[in-house]
Design an enzyme around this catalytic site. Structure first.
Site, PDB file in Angstrom:
ATOM      1  CG  ASP A  18      -1.549   1.392   1.414  1.00  0.00           C
ATOM      2  OD1 ASP A  18      -2.371   1.772   0.596  1.00  0.00           O
ATOM      3  OD2 ASP A  18      -1.338   1.788   2.441  1.00  0.00           O
ATOM      4  CG  ASP A  20      -2.053   7.446   0.349  1.00  0.00           C
ATOM      5  OD1 ASP A  20      -1.111   8.387   0.035  1.00  0.00           O
ATOM      6  OD2 ASP A  20      -2.693   7.226  -0.398  1.00  0.00           O
TER       7      ASP A  20
END
Length: 240
Positions: A18, A20
Site C-alpha cells: 500500500d 498512503d
C-alpha cells in the site's frame, strides 16, 4: 516488539505495498485536506472519521463526509474540491521510517515488488515526484482509478490485480502485503495473501486482528521471516 499470529509464516516470492500511511506519510495530509474543506461548514473531522476512511477510495471518503455532516454540496463538487486541496498539500510528502532501506534492499535482491494504492493516479504522481528515482524499484503500480479495477478495498480486487501483472504471475499465497489500514488488511487477507500491518498509532488494537504480523515501523521488518533475503539495518561505517 512485533506482534504475530501463532500460525507460521509462509515463504513468499513477491511483495505488494500500500502507499498512503505505509510507504509515504500522506494520511495526515488527507486529514488536513478534509478538515480544510469542513472548516467553512463549522465541522470537525475526528480520528473516528479518519479511521473509517483509511485505505478506502476517495469516493467513499467524500460520500461519508457528505452523509455524516449533512453537507449542502453535491458529491461531484466536493470530490473536485477535495482532490484540488489534496494536490496542493501533497507536493513534498516524506517516506516513512525504514521504507527507503527496505525497498532498495529487496530490489537489490531481485524481489519483485508492486504498489496497490486506492489513490487517484494523478494524486499518486504528485506524491511520487520527489521519490521518482526510488519508484523505479517497482515492477508496476496499480491505482484506485485503474480501468481494470472493479472494487476498492476492503474487496481483494486491487491486490489480485497487482499480483496478476507480475511476469510470471505468482499465486496469491506467494505475495506478501504491507498495509496500514483496516480496509487494506481485510483486502489483503481476502486475496489469500499474508499481511504485514503497520497501523496508524490512533487505531485500536482490535483493528489489527487477523494481521499476519504487526509492526510499529517498516524498520522493524525482518524479511527472512518470510523466506526473503536478510537485511542488515545496522549503521554502515567507512574508513580512510
Amino acid at each position: 516488539m512485533p506482534e504475530a499470529n501463532t500460525k507460521c509464516f509462509q515463504k513468499v516470492s513477491h511483495v505488494i505495498f500500500d502507499n498512503d500511511g505505509t510507504l509515504m506519510d500522506s494520511e495526515r495530509v488527507y486529514t488536513t485536506a478534509i478538515q480544510n474543506l469542513l472548516n467553512r461548514f463549522g465541522h470537525t473531522f475526528t480520528n473516528e472519521h479518519k479511521t473509517r476512511c483509511m485505505g478506502r477510495p476517495t469516493q467513499f471518503t467524500v460520500d461519508l463526509v457528505i452523509e455524516t455532516f449533512d453537507l449542502p454540496v453535491e458529491r461531484k463538487e466536493l470530490l473536485v474540491q477535495f482532490e484540488a486541496e489534496s494536490s496542493r498539500l501533497l507536493t513534498n510528502v516524506p517516506l516513512l521510517p525504514g521504507v527507503d532501506d527496505l525497498l532498495r534492499h529487496l530490489y537489490d535482491q531481485h524481489v519483485p515488488m508492486a504498489i496497490a494504492t486506492s489513490s487517484h493516479r494523478d494524486s499518486f504522481r504528485i506524491k511520487a515526484r520527489p521519490h521518482c528515482e526510488l519508484m523505479s524499484v517497482f515492477h508496476h503500480i496499480v491505482c484506485g482509478t485503474d480501468r481494470e479495477l472493479k472494487k476498492g478495498k476492503p474487496a481483494p480486487d486491487i491486490f489480485l490485480l497487482a499480483a496478476s501483472r507480475f511476469q510470471p504471475q505468482p499465486p496469491p499465497h506467494c505475495c506478501l502485503v504491507f498495509e496500514d489500514s483496516p480496509a487494506g488488511l481485510q483486502a489483503g487477507l481476502a486475496a489469500g495473501m499474508q499481511v504485514v500491518m503497520i497501523p496508524d498509532p490512533l487505531l485500536p488494537v482490535e483493528a489489527t486482528k487477523g494481521a499476519t504480523l504487526v509492526l510499529r515501523s517498516m524498520a522493524e521488518f525482518q524479511p527472512e521471516l518470510f523466506g526473503l533475503p536478510y537485511i542488515d539495518y545496522s549503521p554502515k561505517f567507512s574508513f580512510g
